[in-house]
Design a protein around this motif. Structure first.
Motif, mmCIF file in Angstrom:
data_model
loop_
_atom_site.group_PDB
_atom_site.id
_atom_site.type_symbol
_atom_site.label_atom_id
_atom_site.label_comp_id
_atom_site.label_asym_id
_atom_site.label_seq_id
_atom_site.Cartn_x
_atom_site.Cartn_y
_atom_site.Cartn_z
ATOM 1 N N MET A 1 3.237 -9.448 5.206
ATOM 2 C CA MET A 1 2.627 -9.260 3.922
ATOM 3 C C MET A 1 2.402 -7.763 3.709
ATOM 4 O O MET A 1 1.811 -7.097 4.559
ATOM 5 C CB MET A 1 1.305 -10.016 3.872
ATOM 6 N N ASP A 2 2.866 -7.249 2.596
ATOM 7 C CA ASP A 2 2.630 -5.853 2.246
ATOM 8 C C ASP A 2 1.233 -5.696 1.674
ATOM 9 O O ASP A 2 0.765 -6.533 0.892
ATOM 10 C CB ASP A 2 3.630 -5.385 1.188
ATOM 11 N N LEU A 3 0.577 -4.613 2.044
ATOM 12 C CA LEU A 3 -0.700 -4.218 1.469
ATOM 13 C C LEU A 3 -0.563 -2.763 1.054
ATOM 14 O O LEU A 3 -0.189 -1.921 1.857
ATOM 15 C CB LEU A 3 -1.834 -4.366 2.487
ATOM 16 N N ARG A 4 -0.843 -2.472 -0.193
ATOM 17 C CA ARG A 4 -0.669 -1.126 -0.708
ATOM 18 C C ARG A 4 -2.019 -0.559 -1.158
ATOM 19 O O ARG A 4 -2.757 -1.233 -1.876
ATOM 20 C CB ARG A 4 0.300 -1.133 -1.880
ATOM 21 N N GLU B 1 -3.931 1.362 -3.603
ATOM 22 C CA GLU B 1 -3.649 1.674 -5.002
ATOM 23 C C GLU B 1 -4.652 2.639 -5.622
ATOM 24 O O GLU B 1 -4.301 3.428 -6.477
ATOM 25 C CB GLU B 1 -3.634 0.385 -5.827
ATOM 26 N N CYS C 1 -0.774 6.015 -5.602
ATOM 27 C CA CYS C 1 -2.209 5.777 -5.479
ATOM 28 C C CYS C 1 -2.948 6.639 -6.496
ATOM 29 O O CYS C 1 -2.617 7.809 -6.691
ATOM 30 C CB CYS C 1 -2.677 6.103 -4.065
ATOM 31 N N ARG D 1 8.153 5.460 8.963
ATOM 32 C CA ARG D 1 7.358 5.778 7.779
ATOM 33 C C ARG D 1 8.232 5.778 6.565
ATOM 34 O O ARG D 1 8.995 6.424 6.208
ATOM 35 C CB ARG D 1 6.655 7.110 7.932
#
Length: 147
Positions: free
Chosen positions: A1-4, A6, A51, A147
């Motif tokens: 699961m991606d978590l960004r 923001e 972000c 990265r």
């Protein structure tokens, strides 16, 4: 699961002064929402960033200026510093030394100028917004693996 990541919250004392400061740096205004006298949310995004920062009235209980070590990454620290200075930011001279990234207030760990070997992650400059929220510019010319 991606978590960004923001949005980062900035604790400020004067919303309009802060908005003018960041807009003066060329940051995009995404929102300025007023929902009564006890709630105002301003959101701005640095050029090229995924972000944003958000600040306002009724947004946080943090003390104005207490957000420190916010990292802005660039591939040309001299050019980024020059542009920020031209736009009114009080940016330090460029320095190198990894410890300076984690403790930018400790000038004793700084070596003047850009990293002499041109290594990524090693060259920095610092500045603060009008309330004292602290930013670190970091030059990354080549990302670490993964990265």
């Amino acid at each position: 699961m991606d978590l960004r990541l923001e949005v980062v919250i900035l604790p400020v004392s004067d919303v309009d002064r802060t908005k003018d400061f960041y807009k003066g740096l060329g940051w995009r205004e995404d929102a300025d929402i007023v929902a009564g006298q006890d709630l105002r949310i301003v959101q701005l995004t640095p050029p090229g960033s995924a972000c944003s920062v958000s600040f306002g009235i009724g947004v946080t209980t943090m003390t104005p200026g207490s957000q420190q070590g916010l990292l802005l990454v660039t591939d040309d620290i001299a050019a980024a510093r020059a542009e920020l200075v031209e736009r009114g930011a009080p940016v330090s001279e460029v320095f190198h030394g990894a410890a300076g990234r984690f403790h930018p207030e400790e000038e004793s760990v700084r070596q003047p100028g850009r990293d002499p070997e041109g290594q990524g992650y090693q060259s920095h400059a610092v500045f603060s917004d009008p309330d004292g929220n602290g930013w670190v510019l970091q030059e990354i010319t080549q990302r670490l693996p993964g990265r």
